[in-house]
Design a protein around this motif. Structure first.
Motif, PDB file in Angstrom:
ATOM      1  N   PHE A 272       0.847  -1.185   0.000  1.00  0.00           N
ATOM      2  CA  PHE A 272       0.000   0.000   0.000  1.00  0.00           C
ATOM      3  C   PHE A 272       0.885   1.239   0.000  1.00  0.00           C
ATOM      4  N   ASP A 273       0.740   2.089  -1.014  1.00  0.00           N
ATOM      5  CA  ASP A 273       1.654   3.221  -1.164  1.00  0.00           C
ATOM      6  C   ASP A 273       0.943   4.567  -1.240  1.00  0.00           C
ATOM      7  N   ASN A 274      -0.159   4.698  -0.492  1.00  0.00           N
ATOM      8  CA  ASN A 274      -0.919   5.949  -0.520  1.00  0.00           C
ATOM      9  C   ASN A 274      -0.504   6.948   0.552  1.00  0.00           C
ATOM     10  N   HIS A 275       0.458   6.616   1.368  1.00  0.00           N
ATOM     11  CA  HIS A 275       0.960   7.585   2.341  1.00  0.00           C
ATOM     12  C   HIS A 275       1.977   8.504   1.673  1.00  0.00           C
ATOM     13  N   GLY A 276       2.114   9.696   2.235  1.00  0.00           N
ATOM     14  CA  GLY A 276       3.040  10.669   1.665  1.00  0.00           C
ATOM     15  C   GLY A 276       4.326  10.810   2.436  1.00  0.00           C
ATOM     16  N   ASP A 277       4.535   9.981   3.450  1.00  0.00           N
ATOM     17  CA  ASP A 277       5.749  10.080   4.261  1.00  0.00           C
ATOM     18  C   ASP A 277       5.973   8.737   4.967  1.00  0.00           C
ATOM     19  N   TRP A 278       6.991   8.681   5.806  1.00  0.00           N
ATOM     20  CA  TRP A 278       7.323   7.445   6.506  1.00  0.00           C
ATOM     21  C   TRP A 278       6.116   6.901   7.255  1.00  0.00           C
ATOM     22  N   VAL A 279       5.985   5.584   7.276  1.00  0.00           N
ATOM     23  CA  VAL A 279       4.880   4.923   7.968  1.00  0.00           C
ATOM     24  C   VAL A 279       5.433   4.269   9.231  1.00  0.00           C
ATOM     25  N   PHE A 280       4.906   4.680  10.387  1.00  0.00           N
ATOM     26  CA  PHE A 280       5.456   4.250  11.668  1.00  0.00           C
ATOM     27  C   PHE A 280       4.641   3.187  12.395  1.00  0.00           C
ATOM     28  N   GLY A 281       3.400   2.935  11.954  1.00  0.00           N
ATOM     29  CA  GLY A 281       2.601   1.988  12.704  1.00  0.00           C
ATOM     30  C   GLY A 281       1.540   1.301  11.876  1.00  0.00           C
ATOM     31  N   THR A 282       1.191   0.074  12.273  1.00  0.00           N
ATOM     32  CA  THR A 282       0.100  -0.667  11.638  1.00  0.00           C
ATOM     33  C   THR A 282      -0.679  -1.395  12.738  1.00  0.00           C
ATOM     34  N   ALA A 283      -1.964  -1.662  12.460  1.00  0.00           N
ATOM     35  CA  ALA A 283      -2.796  -2.412  13.408  1.00  0.00           C
ATOM     36  C   ALA A 283      -3.910  -3.101  12.642  1.00  0.00           C
ATOM     37  N   PHE A 284      -4.016  -4.427  12.788  1.00  0.00           N
ATOM     38  CA  PHE A 284      -5.097  -5.186  12.161  1.00  0.00           C
ATOM     39  C   PHE A 284      -6.398  -4.964  12.932  1.00  0.00           C
ATOM     40  N   SER A 285      -7.517  -5.079  12.218  1.00  0.00           N
ATOM     41  CA  SER A 285      -8.818  -5.085  12.875  1.00  0.00           C
ATOM     42  C   SER A 285      -8.978  -6.384  13.642  1.00  0.00           C
ATOM     43  N   THR A 286      -9.984  -6.462  14.503  1.00  0.00           N
ATOM     44  CA  THR A 286     -10.151  -7.644  15.354  1.00  0.00           C
ATOM     45  C   THR A 286     -10.395  -8.911  14.554  1.00  0.00           C
ATOM     46  N   ASP A 287     -10.986  -8.785  13.358  1.00  0.00           N
ATOM     47  CA  ASP A 287     -11.220  -9.979  12.524  1.00  0.00           C
ATOM     48  C   ASP A 287     -10.147 -10.174  11.462  1.00  0.00           C
ATOM     49  N   GLY A 288      -9.156  -9.280  11.401  1.00  0.00           N
ATOM     50  CA  GLY A 288      -8.052  -9.413  10.457  1.00  0.00           C
ATOM     51  C   GLY A 288      -8.365  -9.014   9.031  1.00  0.00           C
ATOM     52  N   SER A 289      -9.569  -8.479   8.779  1.00  0.00           N
ATOM     53  CA  SER A 289      -9.958  -8.152   7.404  1.00  0.00           C
ATOM     54  C   SER A 289      -9.388  -6.818   6.926  1.00  0.00           C
ATOM     55  N   HIS A 290      -9.039  -5.942   7.860  1.00  0.00           N
ATOM     56  CA  HIS A 290      -8.524  -4.610   7.523  1.00  0.00           C
ATOM     57  C   HIS A 290      -7.327  -4.287   8.406  1.00  0.00           C
ATOM     58  N   PHE A 291      -6.588  -3.259   8.009  1.00  0.00           N
ATOM     59  CA  PHE A 291      -5.577  -2.708   8.901  1.00  0.00           C
ATOM     60  C   PHE A 291      -5.614  -1.188   8.817  1.00  0.00           C
ATOM     61  N   VAL A 292      -5.147  -0.569   9.887  1.00  0.00           N
ATOM     62  CA  VAL A 292      -4.969   0.886   9.928  1.00  0.00           C
ATOM     63  C   VAL A 292      -3.477   1.161   9.995  1.00  0.00           C
ATOM     64  N   SER A 293      -3.033   2.180   9.255  1.00  0.00           N
ATOM     65  CA  SER A 293      -1.627   2.581   9.280  1.00  0.00           C
ATOM     66  C   SER A 293      -1.522   4.052   9.638  1.00  0.00           C
ATOM     67  N   CYS A 294      -0.410   4.419  10.262  1.00  0.00           N
ATOM     68  CA  CYS A 294      -0.186   5.825  10.619  1.00  0.00           C
ATOM     69  C   CYS A 294       1.140   6.286  10.045  1.00  0.00           C
ATOM     70  N   SER A 295       1.228   7.599   9.783  1.00  0.00           N
ATOM     71  CA  SER A 295       2.394   8.115   9.078  1.00  0.00           C
ATOM     72  C   SER A 295       2.756   9.519   9.538  1.00  0.00           C
ATOM     73  N   ARG A 296       3.964   9.912   9.197  1.00  0.00           N
ATOM     74  CA  ARG A 296       4.374  11.302   9.416  1.00  0.00           C
ATOM     75  C   ARG A 296       3.576  12.266   8.562  1.00  0.00           C
ATOM     76  N   ASP A 297       2.825  11.739   7.582  1.00  0.00           N
ATOM     77  CA  ASP A 297       2.002  12.625   6.754  1.00  0.00           C
ATOM     78  C   ASP A 297       0.724  13.050   7.465  1.00  0.00           C
ATOM     79  N   THR A 298       0.567  12.687   8.746  1.00  0.00           N
ATOM     80  CA  THR A 298      -0.540  13.046   9.649  1.00  0.00           C
ATOM     81  C   THR A 298      -1.784  12.187   9.458  1.00  0.00           C
ATOM     82  N   ALA A 299      -1.755  11.185   8.578  1.00  0.00           N
ATOM     83  CA  ALA A 299      -2.961  10.423   8.236  1.00  0.00           C
ATOM     84  C   ALA A 299      -3.014   9.066   8.911  1.00  0.00           C
ATOM     85  N   LEU A 300      -4.242   8.659   9.253  1.00  0.00           N
ATOM     86  CA  LEU A 300      -4.566   7.292   9.629  1.00  0.00           C
ATOM     87  C   LEU A 300      -5.387   6.717   8.488  1.00  0.00           C
TER      88      LEU A 300
END
Length: 474
Positions: A272-300
């Protein structure tokens, strides 16, 4: 007298001539004087340093994989990489010795001596001399004269082991006596994540060596043996997380991507390459179907795992909240706690319940908590999800109630900055680590410091040896 000397010189010259002509071990090119090139001792270290970042199972550039002898010999899209006995016909030699060389990419070319090693190895038959008992963990323990910055830590699910980052290793301590029990030595110089998975049967370690490779290591906690090391990207990786069934891992990178890897076959499932800066974190949803990522670009960002499709911006990144340094998913629900530059922890629901409006209102925000005394560098939930802790760049750690945001305790967790923290599984203790390399253990209810110790064993005699060596040189 002169005639005698002349005869002696002639005789000596004749002897030397005979030795060179008849001794089968002396060759004109000098190779006969050298030991055969060792694949295990001489070739593999070069491949690991300069080639595996681009040619590993997770991202085999040109279908060439160099993480094992069998894969290297198989070659890639352009054909056989090595032809035993024929270096001039081996594609690998062409790739590393061209003008300019095609390999390695984005790194300094191999030296003439290193290229010569490859040529000699292939000329000698390109043999695999890897010992049967060889292990990826074959390495001397790192030695320390000063403690490194603590960047990651974790308790085992049963609370018996406390794992902390070192340089090229993770150190395992008994969580009661804090006696050093084991050292997991790998190839990644920087360790950025330590995560237990599969009920504590596996500990995942993520990091890398800057400008060389990123790596996820999976270790068997029963034997402290390396199960596998998965290489990816050209730099250190961050924010490791496991899917609920421990079949996949996700992580971010300084190349602005998030990747999901299948553990069984090491295949890259999502890039997944839609972030505009370094990506520092990831977290799967409880059922594993999705994940959330966080970045220096201020986005979740919310992403569907099976398709790799972008679903939603979890937060409203245009609100000026600043760079996001870390996230943690609530242990029981699809909520993520986001922390970073603006010093305010924010709890978000992962899945949107209210449609976006023109003003891009932060509808997914559940609660914004108290501002900290510095940029927030680390975050962790207690195992039951009722509390969370944050560590900041001012060296302070705080514990809060999740439900009402009440601050419970404040602690001085480091002399400069708290870059890692972890709750004991029973919730009674909080461990912190950071810039000064010391581990501090606090009572999570009172904030009282219970223990403090160095994150790594310090070799006091090593510094004396260095001083003596320098003095001797001068």
């Amino acid at each position: 007298m002169e005639k005698s000397i002349f005869k002696s010189l002639n005789y000596l010259g004749f002897v030397l001539f005979c030795f060179v002509v008849w001794n089968p071990f002396v060759m004109a090119d000098g190779h006969g004087k050298k030991e055969p090139v060792s694949y295990h001792k001489q070739i593999v270290p070069i491949l690991k340093r300069s080639c595996q970042g681009c040619h590993h199972p997770g991202d085999p550039n040109a279908d060439l994989i160099v993480t094992s002898y069998a894969e290297l010999k198989r070659g890639g899209m352009a054909g056989e990489a090595i032809i035993p006995g024929k270096p001039d016909e081996s594609l690998l030699i062409e790739l590393i010795s061209g003008d300019p060389p095609a390999m390695p990419q984005n790194q300094d070319p191999l030296t003439a001596e290193e290229i010569d090693l490859f040529k000699r190895w292939i000329l000698e038959g390109a043999k695999d001399d890897t010992p049967e008992e060889a292990d990826e963990t074959d390495a001397e323990y790192p030695s320390y004269t000063v403690p490194p910055v603590v960047s990651a830590m974790a308790y085992s699910p049963d609370g018996s082991i406390f794992a902390v980052s070192g340089v090229n290793e993770v150190l395992l301590y008994d969580s009661k006596s804090f006696e050093l029990k084991a050292r997991l030595v790998g190839k990644a110089r920087r360790i950025q994540s330590i995560v237990y998975a599969d009920g504590g049967k596996i500990v995942g370690i993520a990091g890398g060596s800057p400008a060389q490779f990123g790596e996820v290591q999976l270790w068997d906690t029963a034997t402290n043996k390396l199960i596998k090391a998965i290489r990816s990207t050209y730099d250190t990786i961050y924010g490791l997380s496991f899917s609920p069934d421990a079949s996949r891992v996700a992580f971010g990178s300084s190349d602005k991507t998030v990747r999901v890897i299948s553990i069984a076959d090491e295949k890259e499932l999502v890039k997944f390459d839609n972030h505009g800066d370094w990506v520092f974190g990831t977290a799967f949803s409880t059922d594993g179907s999705h994940f959330v990522s966080c970045s220096r670009d201020t986005a979740l960002k919310l992403v569907e795992v099976d398709t790799g499709s972008f679903v939603d911006d979890v937060n409203s990144s245009n609100k000026g909240y600043g760079e996001i340094n870390a996230i943690a998913r609530h242990p029981n629900t699809d909520q993520v706690l986001s922390v970073g530059e603006d010093r305010i922890p924010r709890l978000y629901r992962m899945f949107r319940q209210t449609r976006r409006d023109v003003g891009n209102t932060d509808f997914n925000l559940i609660r914004a908590y108290e501002a900290q005394s510095g940029s927030i560098e680390s975050v962790a939930f207690s195992a039951d999800g009722t509390k969370f802790a944050v560590g900041n760049a001012a060296g302070e750690a705080r514990i809060y109630n999740v439900a009402d945001g009440k601050r419970l305790v404040s602690m001085q967790g480091d002399t400069v900055g708290v870059f890692a923290l972890a709750f004991h599984p029973d919730g009674t203790q909080l461990a912190t680590g950071g810039f000064d390399g010391k581990i501090r253990i606090f009572d999570a209810n009172s904030g009282k410091q219970l223990n403090i110790f160095m994150s790594v064993p310090i070799e006091t005699t090593a510094s004396e040896d260095v001083t003596l060596t320098v003095t001797g040189m001068t």
